[in-house]
Design a protein around this motif. Sequence first.
Motif, PDB file in Angstrom:
ATOM      1  N   GLY A  15      15.914 -22.644   2.783  1.00 35.43           N
ATOM      2  CA  GLY A  15      15.500 -23.158   1.491  1.00 35.43           C
ATOM      3  C   GLY A  15      14.007 -23.395   1.377  1.00 35.43           C
ATOM      4  O   GLY A  15      13.497 -23.631   0.268  1.00 35.43           O
ATOM      5  N   GLY A  16      13.328 -23.354   2.499  1.00 35.21           N
ATOM      6  CA  GLY A  16      11.888 -23.591   2.514  1.00 35.21           C
ATOM      7  C   GLY A  16      11.084 -22.351   2.151  1.00 35.21           C
ATOM      8  O   GLY A  16      11.631 -21.314   1.769  1.00 35.21           O
ATOM      9  N   SER A  17       9.764 -22.489   2.289  1.00 33.47           N
ATOM     10  CA  SER A  17       8.845 -21.415   1.903  1.00 33.47           C
ATOM     11  C   SER A  17       7.820 -21.178   2.998  1.00 33.47           C
ATOM     12  O   SER A  17       7.488 -22.089   3.775  1.00 33.47           O
ATOM     13  CB  SER A  17       8.111 -21.777   0.608  1.00 33.47           C
ATOM     14  OG  SER A  17       9.003 -21.926  -0.472  1.00 33.47           O
ATOM     15  N   LEU A  18       7.317 -19.968   3.029  1.00 31.05           N
ATOM     16  CA  LEU A  18       6.194 -19.592   3.874  1.00 31.05           C
ATOM     17  C   LEU A  18       5.362 -18.577   3.121  1.00 31.05           C
ATOM     18  O   LEU A  18       5.886 -17.818   2.295  1.00 31.05           O
ATOM     19  CB  LEU A  18       6.676 -18.950   5.180  1.00 31.05           C
ATOM     20  CG  LEU A  18       7.170 -19.832   6.317  1.00 31.05           C
ATOM     21  CD1 LEU A  18       7.732 -18.962   7.441  1.00 31.05           C
ATOM     22  CD2 LEU A  18       6.070 -20.730   6.849  1.00 31.05           C
ATOM     23  N   ARG A  19       4.076 -18.549   3.424  1.00 27.40           N
ATOM     24  CA  ARG A  19       3.226 -17.491   2.900  1.00 27.40           C
ATOM     25  C   ARG A  19       2.584 -16.760   4.067  1.00 27.40           C
ATOM     26  O   ARG A  19       1.846 -17.360   4.851  1.00 27.40           O
ATOM     27  CB  ARG A  19       2.145 -18.026   1.964  1.00 27.40           C
ATOM     28  CG  ARG A  19       1.395 -16.870   1.280  1.00 27.40           C
ATOM     29  CD  ARG A  19       0.381 -17.337   0.267  1.00 27.40           C
ATOM     30  NE  ARG A  19      -0.867 -17.759   0.866  1.00 27.40           N
ATOM     31  CZ  ARG A  19      -2.043 -17.749   0.231  1.00 27.40           C
ATOM     32  NH1 ARG A  19      -2.102 -17.325  -1.022  1.00 27.40           N
ATOM     33  NH2 ARG A  19      -3.133 -18.177   0.838  1.00 27.40           N
ATOM     34  N   LEU A  20       2.870 -15.488   4.158  1.00 25.87           N
ATOM     35  CA  LEU A  20       2.253 -14.647   5.169  1.00 25.87           C
ATOM     36  C   LEU A  20       0.993 -14.004   4.597  1.00 25.87           C
ATOM     37  O   LEU A  20       0.952 -13.645   3.420  1.00 25.87           O
ATOM     38  CB  LEU A  20       3.214 -13.545   5.617  1.00 25.87           C
ATOM     39  CG  LEU A  20       4.582 -13.994   6.128  1.00 25.87           C
ATOM     40  CD1 LEU A  20       5.375 -12.784   6.616  1.00 25.87           C
ATOM     41  CD2 LEU A  20       4.458 -15.034   7.218  1.00 25.87           C
ATOM     42  N   SER A  21       0.001 -13.880   5.456  1.00 32.41           N
ATOM     43  CA  SER A  21      -1.228 -13.195   5.091  1.00 32.41           C
ATOM     44  C   SER A  21      -1.460 -12.043   6.051  1.00 32.41           C
ATOM     45  O   SER A  21      -1.085 -12.120   7.219  1.00 32.41           O
ATOM     46  CB  SER A  21      -2.418 -14.154   5.156  1.00 32.41           C
ATOM     47  OG  SER A  21      -2.267 -15.228   4.263  1.00 32.41           O
ATOM     48  N   CYS A  22      -2.084 -11.013   5.547  1.00 31.66           N
ATOM     49  CA  CYS A  22      -2.444  -9.862   6.378  1.00 31.66           C
ATOM     50  C   CYS A  22      -3.886  -9.518   6.038  1.00 31.66           C
ATOM     51  O   CYS A  22      -4.169  -9.035   4.929  1.00 31.66           O
ATOM     52  CB  CYS A  22      -1.523  -8.694   6.109  1.00 31.66           C
ATOM     53  SG  CYS A  22      -1.999  -7.163   6.947  1.00 31.66           S
ATOM     54  N   ALA A  23      -4.781  -9.797   6.972  1.00 29.12           N
ATOM     55  CA  ALA A  23      -6.193  -9.535   6.768  1.00 29.12           C
ATOM     56  C   ALA A  23      -6.557  -8.169   7.333  1.00 29.12           C
ATOM     57  O   ALA A  23      -6.190  -7.836   8.465  1.00 29.12           O
ATOM     58  CB  ALA A  23      -7.022 -10.615   7.439  1.00 29.12           C
ATOM     59  N   ALA A  24      -7.294  -7.420   6.557  1.00 32.38           N
ATOM     60  CA  ALA A  24      -7.688  -6.075   6.956  1.00 32.38           C
ATOM     61  C   ALA A  24      -9.182  -6.015   7.257  1.00 32.38           C
ATOM     62  O   ALA A  24      -9.980  -6.692   6.602  1.00 32.38           O
ATOM     63  CB  ALA A  24      -7.346  -5.084   5.852  1.00 32.38           C
ATOM     64  N   SER A  25      -9.528  -5.195   8.218  1.00 34.10           N
ATOM     65  CA  SER A  25     -10.930  -4.956   8.523  1.00 34.10           C
ATOM     66  C   SER A  25     -11.091  -3.490   8.906  1.00 34.10           C
ATOM     67  O   SER A  25     -10.157  -2.857   9.388  1.00 34.10           O
ATOM     68  CB  SER A  25     -11.408  -5.861   9.648  1.00 34.10           C
ATOM     69  OG  SER A  25     -10.665  -5.626  10.842  1.00 34.10           O
ATOM     70  N   GLY A  26     -12.282  -2.977   8.678  1.00 37.47           N
ATOM     71  CA  GLY A  26     -12.538  -1.585   8.984  1.00 37.47           C
ATOM     72  C   GLY A  26     -13.608  -1.024   8.072  1.00 37.47           C
ATOM     73  O   GLY A  26     -14.106  -1.699   7.181  1.00 37.47           O
ATOM     74  N   ARG A  27     -13.917   0.226   8.298  1.00 33.41           N
ATOM     75  CA  ARG A  27     -15.011   0.841   7.567  1.00 33.41           C
ATOM     76  C   ARG A  27     -14.612   1.277   6.169  1.00 33.41           C
ATOM     77  O   ARG A  27     -15.444   1.355   5.273  1.00 33.41           O
ATOM     78  CB  ARG A  27     -15.549   2.029   8.349  1.00 33.41           C
ATOM     79  CG  ARG A  27     -16.134   1.653   9.706  1.00 33.41           C
ATOM     80  CD  ARG A  27     -16.684   2.864  10.422  1.00 33.41           C
ATOM     81  NE  ARG A  27     -17.802   3.451   9.702  1.00 33.41           N
ATOM     82  CZ  ARG A  27     -18.451   4.526  10.103  1.00 33.41           C
ATOM     83  NH1 ARG A  27     -18.067   5.154  11.201  1.00 33.41           N
ATOM     84  NH2 ARG A  27     -19.457   5.007   9.414  1.00 33.41           N
ATOM     85  N   THR A  28     -13.349   1.572   5.972  1.00 35.23           N
ATOM     86  CA  THR A  28     -12.888   2.040   4.668  1.00 35.23           C
ATOM     87  C   THR A  28     -12.558   0.856   3.775  1.00 35.23           C
ATOM     88  O   THR A  28     -11.985  -0.130   4.239  1.00 35.23           O
ATOM     89  CB  THR A  28     -11.652   2.931   4.822  1.00 35.23           C
ATOM     90  OG1 THR A  28     -11.972   4.009   5.710  1.00 35.23           O
ATOM     91  CG2 THR A  28     -11.208   3.497   3.481  1.00 35.23           C
ATOM     92  N   SER A  29     -12.883   0.949   2.522  1.00 41.06           N
ATOM     93  CA  SER A  29     -12.623  -0.124   1.571  1.00 41.06           C
ATOM     94  C   SER A  29     -11.136  -0.435   1.490  1.00 41.06           C
ATOM     95  O   SER A  29     -10.293   0.461   1.400  1.00 41.06           O
ATOM     96  CB  SER A  29     -13.128   0.275   0.190  1.00 41.06           C
ATOM     97  OG  SER A  29     -12.722  -0.656  -0.779  1.00 41.06           O
TER      98      SER A  29
END
Length: 125
Positions: A15-29
């Motif tokens: 019944g609870g909540s979570l927020r996942l994040s996915c951070a990107a890095s690299g040369r391409t936008s």
Amino acid sequence: QVQLVETGGGLVQAGGSLRLSCAASGRTSFSSYAMGWFRQAPEKEREFVAAISQSGGSISYADSVKGRFTISKDNAKNTVYLQMNSLRPEDTAVYYCAAHGGFGVRHRGDLYDYWGQGTQVTISS
């Protein structure tokens, strides 16, 4: 080339909540990539969860999460999110984000070019 790092997993009650994040890095936008979230539970195949197009204009969800999960993409922050509400024990899995450089949303994992290392989500009953 893009590197992806997921964060935000953890242990929550049903019944609870979570927020996942996915951070990107690299040369391409980051705006050049469409993104997806997948999950894999123990002894089960990896399954599609949600996907979003490069601009965020197209979104798709697995039936099992529709109405409970929300995917979003912030190109300015190079981050894709998965807001998960009304969590159930069956949502327990390692969650992975993935990126591809094509257009539109994709449900098949083999069509993605880059993957993160995953983050564990555990839902207790």
